[in-house]
Scaffold this motif. Sequence first.
Motif, short mmCIF file in Angstrom:
data_model
loop_
_atom_site.label_atom_id
_atom_site.label_comp_id
_atom_site.label_asym_id
_atom_site.label_seq_id
_atom_site.Cartn_x
_atom_site.Cartn_y
_atom_site.Cartn_z
N TYR A 1 73.47 31.13 28.34
CA TYR A 1 74.99 30.67 28.42
C TYR A 1 75.07 30.43 29.97
O TYR A 1 75.15 31.43 30.52
CB TYR A 1 75.90 31.64 27.80
N LYS A 2 75.76 29.21 30.34
CA LYS A 2 76.05 28.92 31.47
C LYS A 2 77.53 28.55 31.66
O LYS A 2 77.92 27.46 30.91
CB LYS A 2 75.16 27.82 32.25
N GLU A 3 78.50 29.01 32.36
CA GLU A 3 79.71 28.94 32.57
C GLU A 3 80.02 27.49 33.43
O GLU A 3 79.35 27.48 34.32
CB GLU A 3 80.42 30.08 33.55
N PRO A 4 80.49 26.55 32.76
CA PRO A 4 80.89 25.21 33.45
C PRO A 4 81.79 25.46 34.39
O PRO A 4 82.71 26.19 34.42
CB PRO A 4 81.34 24.24 32.33
N GLU A 5 81.64 24.48 35.55
CA GLU A 5 82.54 24.17 36.65
C GLU A 5 83.82 23.63 36.08
O GLU A 5 83.79 22.93 35.07
CB GLU A 5 82.04 23.27 37.65
N LYS A 6 85.12 24.07 36.65
CA LYS A 6 86.35 23.64 36.23
C LYS A 6 86.22 22.18 36.40
O LYS A 6 86.17 21.82 37.66
CB LYS A 6 87.43 24.55 36.81
#
Length: 209
Positions: free
Chosen positions: A24-29
């Motif tokens: 799970y990788k948090e996407p950039e805003k």
Amino acid sequence: MKLKKYVLTIIFIASSAAVVSAQYKEPEKKDKVEIFRPEMTFDSLQAKKMLAKGSAVIKGVAYTKQKHPLGYSVPLSPRILANKMTVVLLPVTPYFEEWYKLRKDKENIRKKRFVYLSDQAYRYRLEAVTNSDGEFTFPEMRPGKYFLQGILDYTLKGKYNEYTGSGYNDYGGRTDYYQQKEYSKNIQDRIEEFVEVKENSEIVKVRLH
């Protein structure tokens, strides 16, 4: 001791690799800024022709009205004359009309929605600087429709009563105390106006506010 440092280095490298290959990788805003531009191609020859020398004169006075600190207009507020302000004149071409309509429909600075005029279109302009009475002049104008714009900076000053506390008398009555203080706020007004020169040699008067 050296062995301990070596082991820590191995653990750090392994940990870094785990982050890269995590499930799970948090996407950039996403950038919320929206930019709109006219679809029409700018006609530089038409703009150049409209700004060619003529015999009419545009004379005007630039000013604004003092506003409330929250931004809304105040009835009967005094005029603030535009002292040493640059007034920009742009020819109203079909490209400009599309830009202006797009700006009116789409632009919202608070929501970061901007409508840009192309650099090429902005190059075809005239500029005048106001005197201390807000007066400006564009001489040698040809018949046509033009758009005037200026950015007027001023400092809004005023007074307000700040609550400082309350007191009670022997009978249970309460008195609120206030202290008068001054405030100042920098305001920037974008003042605009359309003006039309109908024939040669006429003097067109305009109020830019």
